[in-house]
Design a protein around this motif. Sequence first.
Motif, PDB file in Angstrom:
ATOM      1  N   SER A  17       0.909  -1.206   0.094  1.00 14.19           N
ATOM      2  CA  SER A  17       0.058   0.069   0.217  1.00 14.19           C
ATOM      3  C   SER A  17       0.865   1.166  -0.104  1.00 14.19           C
ATOM      4  CB  SER A  17      -0.869   0.166   1.463  1.00 14.19           C
ATOM      5  OG  SER A  17      -1.552   1.198   1.426  1.00 14.19           O
ATOM      6  N   PRO A  18       0.387   2.575  -0.615  1.00 14.04           N
ATOM      7  CA  PRO A  18       0.957   3.510  -0.741  1.00 14.04           C
ATOM      8  C   PRO A  18       1.466   4.132   0.836  1.00 14.04           C
ATOM      9  CG  PRO A  18      -0.999   3.863  -1.812  1.00 14.04           C
ATOM     10  CD  PRO A  18      -0.597   2.405  -1.667  1.00 14.04           C
ATOM     11  N   THR A  47       4.815   5.886   5.102  1.00 12.89           N
ATOM     12  CA  THR A  47       5.326   5.676   6.476  1.00 12.89           C
ATOM     13  C   THR A  47       6.798   5.535   6.508  1.00 12.89           C
ATOM     14  OG1 THR A  47       3.295   4.891   7.100  1.00 12.89           O
ATOM     15  CG2 THR A  47       5.028   4.484   8.653  1.00 12.89           C
ATOM     16  N   LEU A  48       7.336   4.477   5.581  1.00 15.39           N
ATOM     17  CA  LEU A  48       8.709   4.108   5.514  1.00 15.39           C
ATOM     18  C   LEU A  48       9.407   5.302   4.978  1.00 15.39           C
ATOM     19  CD1 LEU A  48      10.860   1.948   5.485  1.00 15.39           C
ATOM     20  CD2 LEU A  48      10.500   1.684   3.067  1.00 15.39           C
ATOM     21  N   LEU A  49       8.982   6.147   4.030  1.00 13.63           N
ATOM     22  CA  LEU A  49       9.847   7.331   3.518  1.00 13.63           C
ATOM     23  C   LEU A  49      10.087   8.352   4.743  1.00 13.63           C
ATOM     24  CD1 LEU A  49       8.310   7.732  -0.003  1.00 13.63           C
ATOM     25  CD2 LEU A  49      10.394   7.138   0.782  1.00 13.63           C
ATOM     26  N   VAL A  78       6.587  -4.537  -7.341  1.00 11.39           N
ATOM     27  CA  VAL A  78       5.799  -4.477  -6.312  1.00 11.39           C
ATOM     28  C   VAL A  78       5.910  -2.921  -5.933  1.00 11.39           C
ATOM     29  CG1 VAL A  78       5.159  -5.009  -3.806  1.00 11.39           C
ATOM     30  CG2 VAL A  78       5.865  -6.647  -5.502  1.00 11.39           C
ATOM     31  N   LEU A  79       6.921  -2.308  -5.681  1.00  9.54           N
ATOM     32  CA  LEU A  79       7.344  -1.079  -5.525  1.00  9.54           C
ATOM     33  C   LEU A  79       6.630  -0.036  -6.527  1.00  9.54           C
ATOM     34  CD1 LEU A  79       8.593   1.083  -3.620  1.00  9.54           C
ATOM     35  CD2 LEU A  79      10.690   0.784  -4.691  1.00  9.54           C
ATOM     36  N   LEU A  80       6.760  -0.401  -7.806  1.00 11.06           N
ATOM     37  CA  LEU A  80       6.208   0.393  -8.763  1.00 11.06           C
ATOM     38  C   LEU A  80       4.671   0.506  -8.551  1.00 11.06           C
ATOM     39  CD1 LEU A  80       6.315   1.977 -11.343  1.00 11.06           C
ATOM     40  CD2 LEU A  80       6.303  -0.410 -12.472  1.00 11.06           C
ATOM     41  N   GLN A  81       4.246  -0.609  -8.302  1.00 16.42           N
ATOM     42  CA  GLN A  81       2.622  -0.484  -8.116  1.00 16.42           C
ATOM     43  C   GLN A  81       2.226   0.345  -6.980  1.00 16.42           C
ATOM     44  OE1 GLN A  81       0.532  -1.546 -10.250  1.00 16.42           O
ATOM     45  NE2 GLN A  81       2.030  -2.288 -11.567  1.00 16.42           N
ATOM     46  N   ALA A  82       3.032   0.234  -6.038  1.00 11.20           N
ATOM     47  CA  ALA A  82       2.732   1.101  -4.559  1.00 11.20           C
ATOM     48  C   ALA A  82       2.876   2.684  -5.065  1.00 11.20           C
ATOM     49  CB  ALA A  82       3.657   0.699  -3.734  1.00 11.20           C
ATOM     50  N   ILE A  83       3.980   2.881  -5.803  1.00 11.89           N
ATOM     51  CA  ILE A  83       4.177   4.408  -6.286  1.00 11.89           C
ATOM     52  C   ILE A  83       3.236   4.952  -7.212  1.00 11.89           C
ATOM     53  CG2 ILE A  83       5.665   5.677  -7.564  1.00 11.89           C
ATOM     54  CD1 ILE A  83       8.112   4.059  -6.702  1.00 11.89           C
ATOM     55  N   ARG A  84       2.766   4.003  -8.213  1.00  3.62           N
ATOM     56  CA  ARG A  84       1.524   4.320  -9.140  1.00  3.62           C
ATOM     57  C   ARG A  84       0.431   4.599  -8.354  1.00  3.62           C
ATOM     58  NH1 ARG A  84       2.771   0.454 -14.614  1.00  3.62           N
ATOM     59  NH2 ARG A  84       4.436   1.922 -15.359  1.00  3.62           N
ATOM     60  N   SER A 109      -3.221  10.186  -5.878  1.00  3.29           N
ATOM     61  CA  SER A 109      -3.927  10.873  -4.737  1.00  3.29           C
ATOM     62  C   SER A 109      -2.787  11.779  -4.324  1.00  3.29           C
ATOM     63  CB  SER A 109      -4.010  10.064  -3.553  1.00  3.29           C
ATOM     64  OG  SER A 109      -4.634  10.614  -2.430  1.00  3.29           O
ATOM     65  N   ARG A 110      -3.144  12.908  -3.841  1.00  3.09           N
ATOM     66  CA  ARG A 110      -2.312  13.993  -3.205  1.00  3.09           C
ATOM     67  C   ARG A 110      -1.817  13.644  -1.656  1.00  3.09           C
ATOM     68  NH1 ARG A 110      -2.520  18.691  -6.440  1.00  3.09           N
ATOM     69  NH2 ARG A 110      -2.388  20.065  -4.202  1.00  3.09           N
ATOM     70  N   ASP A 111      -2.269  12.537  -1.144  1.00  2.00           N
ATOM     71  CA  ASP A 111      -2.186  12.201   0.407  1.00  2.00           C
ATOM     72  C   ASP A 111      -0.842  11.514   0.561  1.00  2.00           C
ATOM     73  OD1 ASP A 111      -4.856  13.103   0.778  1.00  2.00           O
ATOM     74  OD2 ASP A 111      -5.571  11.219   0.434  1.00  2.00           O
ATOM     75  N   PHE A 112       0.099  11.341  -0.571  1.00  2.00           N
ATOM     76  CA  PHE A 112       1.191  10.393  -0.269  1.00  2.00           C
ATOM     77  C   PHE A 112       2.419  11.050  -0.636  1.00  2.00           C
ATOM     78  CE2 PHE A 112      -2.543   7.820  -1.085  1.00  2.00           C
ATOM     79  CZ  PHE A 112      -2.684   7.227   0.235  1.00  2.00           C
ATOM     80  N   PHE A 113       2.489  11.475  -1.751  1.00  2.00           N
ATOM     81  CA  PHE A 113       3.873  12.034  -2.103  1.00  2.00           C
ATOM     82  C   PHE A 113       3.677  12.695  -3.709  1.00  2.00           C
ATOM     83  CE2 PHE A 113       3.935   7.307  -2.466  1.00  2.00           C
ATOM     84  CZ  PHE A 113       3.878   7.121  -3.714  1.00  2.00           C
ATOM     85  N   GLY A 114       4.585  13.449  -3.882  1.00  2.00           N
ATOM     86  CA  GLY A 114       4.775  13.889  -5.166  1.00  2.00           C
ATOM     87  C   GLY A 114       5.866  13.299  -5.898  1.00  2.00           C
ATOM     88  N   THR A 115       5.990  13.423  -7.247  1.00  2.00           N
ATOM     89  CA  THR A 115       7.013  12.796  -7.749  1.00  2.00           C
ATOM     90  C   THR A 115       7.729  13.928  -8.954  1.00  2.00           C
ATOM     91  OG1 THR A 115       5.529  12.209  -9.932  1.00  2.00           O
ATOM     92  CG2 THR A 115       5.869  10.761  -7.959  1.00  2.00           C
ATOM     93  N   ALA A 116       8.867  13.674  -9.499  1.00  3.06           N
ATOM     94  CA  ALA A 116       9.742  14.391 -10.264  1.00  3.06           C
ATOM     95  C   ALA A 116      10.625  13.449 -10.663  1.00  3.06           C
ATOM     96  CB  ALA A 116      10.233  15.521  -9.409  1.00  3.06           C
TER      97      ALA A 116
END
Length: 940
Positions: free
Chosen positions: A722-723, A728-730, A765-771, A776-783
């Motif tokens: 789950s994201p 949480t880990l980040l 598995v990590l890719l799917q969690a990132i996607r 949503s705007r609740d977890f993280f942004g990307t660049a």
Amino acid sequence: MKPWREIAVPHQDVLEGSFQQSEFAADITAVHTGRAPREYQDAVAFFERTFITEGMGLLLTQVAQRLAGRGGEPVIQLQTPFGGGKTHTELAVYHLATRACPLSDLAGISVLVERAGLMDVPKARVAVLDGTAHSPGQPWKRGKQTINTLCGEMAWQLGGEEAFRLVSEADAHGISPGKDVLRDLLELHAPCVVLIDELLAYIRQFPEGKTLSGGSFDSNLSFVQALTEAAKLVPNTILLASLPESEVEAGSQRGVAALRALEKTFGRVQALWKPVATEEAFEIVRRRLFEPVRDPQAREAVCRAFADAYVAEGAKLPSETQERHYYERLVQAYPIHPEVFDRLYEDWTTIDGFQRTRGVLKLMAKVIYRLWKDDNKDLLILPGSLPLHDGSSRNELTYYLPAGWDAVIEKDIDGDRSETVELENKEPRFGQVGAARRVGRTIFLGSAPSSVATKATTRGIDTARILLGCLQPGQASSIYTDALNRLADRLHYLNSSGDKAQDTTRFWFDTRANLRREMEDRKRRFDDKTEVRVKIAESLKKVVGHVGFFDGVHTFTPHADVSDDTALRLVVLPPEYWYTREESRLAVEAVLDAVQKNGAKPRYRGNRLLFLAPEHGSLSRLKDAAATALAWSSIVDDVKEGRLTIDNLQQKQAEKECKSAEEVLPRAARECYKWLLCPGQDAPTDPKPAVEAFPLNTTGGSLGSEIERVCLDNELVISTWSPIHLRTLLKDLYWKNGQIAAKASGLFEDTLRYLYLPRFKSRDVLLQAIRSGTASRDFFGTAYGQNGETFEGFQFGGGDVVFDDTLLLIEPEAARAYEEAHGPAAPTTGPEPETLGVADTPDDTVPPVPPGPGPAPRPDPVTAKPKTFHASAEVPTATAKMRLVQIAEEIVSVLCSDPNATVRLVVEISADFPEGASDTVKRAVSENANSLGLKSADWE
């Protein structure tokens, strides 16, 4: 219920063990001359211990009628198998004719006299002609008279010197006196009985074509023929003669010829005697060996309990035990079980030399003597009760068998150090009832005769008869079945054939060691650290080698040979690194060693390894199963290569056992390797890693699915994430100390290394969690990179991502602040505006219309269809990978969907270096361009 010894007490001579001299010395000549034991010499004592069978009753009735001159057969031939009671029957006739007591004192005779319609039976003169008492070429003395022939001997016994004068001339010349002379002789001394025993033994001694003092072969046959004719003419004279039944008993070819001649001679006037039936043998043995039963009700209670127990067991026992009359057989045979008689009379009497009645009596007398002495408490004397450990009892059986059976009994059946005794000592439930020895004795009694059978016969006895020979009321048949199965796996001389699944297996002992002993010998040759280890590894590869959950499975592989990469791997530990809850040191040290080392180098991606360890308690069984499979395989190979010679039955057995051993080995491996070991750390500050053990269910489905279940249920391996957990880990480890962005590739690389981080099944598995998190705007942004304060390809709350080495995960609050400062991110649901036109600037492009549901626009019928498409795009270097992928998926693939289209794709690269390109860049780009086959790649 009372044991047999409290209901049926043996005769005193049986209890004292003096039966060899008294009970089995049936010799008609000794009785006739007054030198026999009392049991045979005295008429009253003889009939007390003699059971008058149907055949004997008919014969004695004929004798009584004949002596009284009231009919009856004049000549009776007693022809039965060896030991069939011929001599004993002649003794009954002898005592009836020569008795010195009233008929009423002879047990069972009064009934026969009444049946014959007589008031009394006259006493008679008796002549006994024993073929073993005299030699044809050696005259013998009677007083002062010299006698040469059987004819002279008969006359002397009937009437002394006066009677001898009638045949003296014939006796002197060794010829037959003729029918008339013999008739006069018999009439003169009637009523009389002539008993001829072992006549064949005398006749066959005459050489062919030669005359001795006793006459010749032909003259003696003439005498016998004349005697039968004379006896027929004298109303109160009867002639009884015993002949063997088989040619084997006749001896040489001369004996066979004599037997055939005598059969023809007697065949003219004889009346054959009915042999003893098996049921009658019950009473013969009981009366000869036991006192009358003291408590009939106790006897019937025991027999009823046996019958009821057999009915309760049903199909596990032979079908005849389910019939009502089997209870009657039990009562008739008591205290000996009918199965003992059946095996002796049906199997052992087929052996040449084993006497049908006398042999059984001798054996059972010794058995009873030993059981009484040992205080045997069995309810009946069963096949499983036979004391084969007793040398005297054993010799009565092994005497008729080929050499080598003593070793079989001593090693496998009933010796002090036999395998059966050893098994009973190890297994108390077997030892309480002597299950292993009882099974061995029963198999021996039922199968040993087939080892010397002259006719084709089915070897061995089935499980039902083995149970019948062992089971007593109050016992479960399963204990004997279990004992049988255990013995079948360990005895050296026990053989079997048939299908256990279909309950057609038969068991037998043989003097030749079975292939199992050869297998056991070979098992000891294989070394645990070499051949056995390799065999276990082969088996484990079949069991866990195709577990699709892992990218690689390494069986007994040194840690130097386990790749240090991103693949998820299962390492199967060698047998020496076993595990138990009480003692885990060996396995834990091996796990930590493999996690930390890759040969002489350190291991960097230790969090990609899980371990499978053996249970110490099951390890010995696995090694034994592997050695067994190796041994059977070597036997089969040696047979095929001609290095080992065995019969067809043994070859089939070896192939069957080899197949069975190969099937058992994977199951043993599955049961042994039952611990999944997972290295881990609770936190980065932990001083050293720990190893957690998870038991595997060894009775479920495949091992691969069971390992996968344990991994997923206990989150040892993450297959979906789950994201929320990613955020949480980040927060805990990466967005701290002023850092607001973390590389996704770096995070994944850390999960490969550090044991306190989650272990992903794969990068996806990590890719799917990132996607999932980018939606949503609740977890993280990307660049896709950071240049100072600027995030290249910034996105927050939408769009797709490409997981490459440049992907950044931005703390959500920082992403909001960045968005407020720099404006919302450009939409990324499709290609950027500059990718869809032919103009050089974005201002000349028109945004695409998003696809949506609804009917497609109708084509203009006047406008011609376009036939060519051209496009060019300026691709930003920061998002080059993502943009090129988008162009390929959303433009090129659509164009190629038309099978008639010809699509040509040209990629143009232009790079300017104001200060000049370095030699390193120039060299790398030129080499890569050359290897990729670029059409042109020039530097200016």
